[in-house]
Design an enzyme around this catalytic site. Structure first.
Site, mmCIF file in Angstrom:
data_model
loop_
_atom_site.group_PDB
_atom_site.id
_atom_site.type_symbol
_atom_site.label_atom_id
_atom_site.label_comp_id
_atom_site.label_asym_id
_atom_site.label_seq_id
_atom_site.Cartn_x
_atom_site.Cartn_y
_atom_site.Cartn_z
ATOM 1 N N GLY A 196 0.925 -1.159 -0.032
ATOM 2 C CA GLY A 196 0.004 -0.056 0.068
ATOM 3 C C GLY A 196 0.851 1.146 0.015
ATOM 4 N N ARG A 234 0.821 -4.801 -5.463
ATOM 5 C CA ARG A 234 0.801 -6.218 -4.779
ATOM 6 C C ARG A 234 1.245 -7.243 -5.773
ATOM 7 N NH1 ARG A 234 -0.987 -4.149 0.379
ATOM 8 N NH2 ARG A 234 -2.492 -2.499 0.202
ATOM 9 N N ASP A 292 4.897 -4.780 6.065
ATOM 10 C CA ASP A 292 5.387 -6.033 6.417
ATOM 11 C C ASP A 292 5.199 -7.101 5.372
ATOM 12 O OD1 ASP A 292 5.649 -7.122 9.276
ATOM 13 O OD2 ASP A 292 3.955 -8.387 9.195
ATOM 14 N N THR A 340 4.080 2.628 5.669
ATOM 15 C CA THR A 340 2.669 2.294 5.562
ATOM 16 C C THR A 340 1.796 3.380 6.582
ATOM 17 O OG1 THR A 340 1.058 0.689 6.572
ATOM 18 C CG2 THR A 340 3.246 0.457 7.270
ATOM 19 N N ASP A 390 -0.327 2.505 8.453
ATOM 20 C CA ASP A 390 -0.862 1.795 9.478
ATOM 21 C C ASP A 390 -0.175 1.802 10.988
ATOM 22 O OD1 ASP A 390 -2.918 1.328 7.726
ATOM 23 O OD2 ASP A 390 -1.898 -0.558 7.032
ATOM 24 N N ASP A 396 1.684 -0.559 11.858
ATOM 25 C CA ASP A 396 1.431 -2.006 12.236
ATOM 26 C C ASP A 396 2.860 -2.670 11.992
ATOM 27 O OD1 ASP A 396 1.331 -2.198 9.374
ATOM 28 O OD2 ASP A 396 -0.307 -3.407 9.532
ATOM 29 N N ARG A 432 -5.656 -1.394 8.682
ATOM 30 C CA ARG A 432 -5.579 -2.773 8.479
ATOM 31 C C ARG A 432 -6.058 -3.482 9.778
ATOM 32 N NH1 ARG A 432 -2.326 -5.801 4.023
ATOM 33 N NH2 ARG A 432 -0.532 -4.818 4.341
HETATM 34 P P1 ADP Z 1 2.629 -4.110 2.697
HETATM 35 O O1 ADP Z 1 3.990 -4.214 2.341
HETATM 36 O O2 ADP Z 1 2.192 -3.064 2.575
HETATM 37 O O3 ADP Z 1 2.147 -5.147 3.797
HETATM 38 P P2 ADP Z 1 1.511 -6.387 1.073
HETATM 39 O O4 ADP Z 1 1.293 -7.492 2.237
HETATM 40 O O5 ADP Z 1 0.417 -6.397 0.065
HETATM 41 O O6 ADP Z 1 1.643 -5.145 1.394
HETATM 42 O O7 ADP Z 1 2.702 -6.924 0.397
HETATM 43 C C1 ADP Z 1 3.427 -6.433 -0.704
HETATM 44 C C2 ADP Z 1 4.031 -7.449 -1.939
HETATM 45 O O8 ADP Z 1 5.184 -8.208 -1.067
HETATM 46 C C3 ADP Z 1 3.013 -8.542 -2.101
HETATM 47 O O9 ADP Z 1 2.290 -8.222 -3.189
HETATM 48 C C4 ADP Z 1 4.137 -9.652 -2.508
HETATM 49 O O10 ADP Z 1 4.567 -9.354 -3.614
HETATM 50 C C5 ADP Z 1 5.231 -9.321 -1.490
HETATM 51 N N1 ADP Z 1 4.891 -10.303 -0.188
HETATM 52 C C6 ADP Z 1 3.990 -10.202 0.646
HETATM 53 N N2 ADP Z 1 3.922 -11.145 1.610
HETATM 54 C C7 ADP Z 1 4.900 -11.866 1.334
HETATM 55 C C8 ADP Z 1 5.321 -13.401 1.749
HETATM 56 N N3 ADP Z 1 5.075 -13.694 2.815
HETATM 57 N N4 ADP Z 1 6.628 -13.923 1.161
HETATM 58 C C9 ADP Z 1 6.952 -13.070 -0.019
HETATM 59 N N5 ADP Z 1 6.696 -12.206 -0.652
HETATM 60 C C10 ADP Z 1 5.511 -11.416 0.164
#
Ligand code: ADP
Length: 324
Positions: free
Chosen positions: A14, A75, A106, A128, A130, A132, A174
């Site tokens: 995000g 994402r 995260d 982010t 959030d 979080d 979130r």
């Molecule tokens: P944020 O970074 O804001 O928490 P997301 O959780 O959507 O957002 O994660 C962003 C991108 O990071 C995902 O679209 C994916 O490509 C990668 N990603 C997320 N979780 C994992 C994971 N457990 N292992 C590997 N890559 C991940």
């Protein structure tokens, strides 16, 4: 860590206000310390597909005040697969990338850890709204988002007063209630509904509203965190049914993710961006940049991702105490 000469920067997950200030800091600190700096567009998706260009001091001119991210973000489900991850590593080789700075949340850090396990040098910067991310007290975008919510509260309060209404405001965050609990204090809410707490609507929401009315209050504000799924509308209906006060739900949504970053977010992003580059310059990698005890520090990525964070009980209590 090998000899890092070329650093690439990307934003992922995000978006958050202040990400541009962080990109600018990484690029300019990188140039300052003699690195070549590349920008990867659209997060891990852009890495997989080679959507990469060289950054100069000028490509990051005029962006410190802009919300969103000039590198854009995605994402990427493909990146989470073995195939996607290996494609990303091969493309990094094609562009001669020695280290990647990942600005995101995260999930993005888990992606960075996967790259690191295949031998890439990575640094994470928490971006982010959030707040979080367990390993850091602060994430870029949090202050701006809370100020955006506060602005909305002040406007809603005017009209809620005129009509003697109750406003039920759903705010982002979130699965966490950091934004919610802070704006419940800054906005003077009668009640706050958090994902971290089980809700007893009669005790936590209805009672403070009725007591407030009986003490002479003319309008009411209830903050609901988005992590309490889809509850704002239901809670508004229940308030009207039980108290006779007209309650209206407002879901603020993505307005909270945009806008010009506050001074706090610009300064935090600048400090964290520079620290990411300085960590690489010092020969370290596979670190997350964090704000701990009022200092910008770097932590081991694996350790950082194992940490847990809890919402401070004192903030929840303060919000309740001052809502009289
Ligand atoms: P944020 O970074 O804001 O928490 P997301 O959780 O959507 O957002 O994660 C962003 C991108 O990071 C995902 O679209 C994916 O490509 C990668 N990603 C997320 N979780 C994992 C994971 N457990 N292992 C590997 N890559 C991940």
């Amino acid at each position: 860590m090998g000899n890092v000469k070329t650093i690439a920067v990307l934003t992922s997950g995000g978006d958050a206000p202040g990400m541009n200030a962080a990109i600018r800091a990484v690029v300019r600190a990188g140039i300052h310390y003699g690195f070549k700096v590349l920008g990867i567009r659209k997060g891990f998706e852009g890495l997989i597909h080679g959507d990469i260009q060289e950054m100069t001091a000028r490509t990051v001119g005029d962006i410190i005040h802009r919300g969103g991210t000039i590198l854009q973000t995605t994402r990427s489900p493909l990146f989470k697969t073995e195939e996607g991850l290996h494609k990303a590593m091969s493309m990094a080789k094609v562009f001669g990338i020695d280290a990647i700075v990942v600005i995101g949340g995260d999930g993005s850090f888990r992606g960075a850890l996967d790259l690191c396990r295949l031998g890439m040098n990575v640094i994470g910067i928490p971006g982010t709204i959030d707040n979080d991310i367990a390993c850091t007290d602060y994430t870029i975008g949090y202050d701006t988002a809370m100020n955006t919510v506060q602005d909305a509260i002040d406007k809603i309060r005017d009209t809620a007063y005129s009509h003697e209404r109750c406003s039920v405001l759903e705010v982002m965050g979130r699965h966490a209630g950091y934004i919610a609990v802070n704006v419940s204090i800054s906005g003077g809410a009668e009640a706050v509904v958090l994902p971290e707490r089980t809700l007893d609507i009669d005790v936590d929401v209805i009672k403070p509203i009725i007591e407030g009315r009986n003490r002479g209050k003319k309008h009411y504000l209830v903050i609901v965190a988005e992590g309490v799924e889809g509850k704002a509308i239901e809670i508004a209906k229940e308030i009207t049914d039980k108290t006779g006060i007209e309650a209206r739900a407002t879901i603020l949504g993505h307005i909270q993710r945009g806008g010009s970053p506050t001074v706090h977010d610009r300064v935090m992003a600048s400090m964290m961006g520079a620290k990411a580059v300085e960590t690489l310059r010092d020969g370290n990698s596979n670190r997350i940049i964090a704000f701990k005890d009022n200092q910008v520090v770097d932590l081991d990525i694996e350790e950082a991702l194992k940490m847990q964070k809890t919402l401070p009980e004192e903030l929840i209590e303060l919000s309740k105490m001052l809502s009289l």
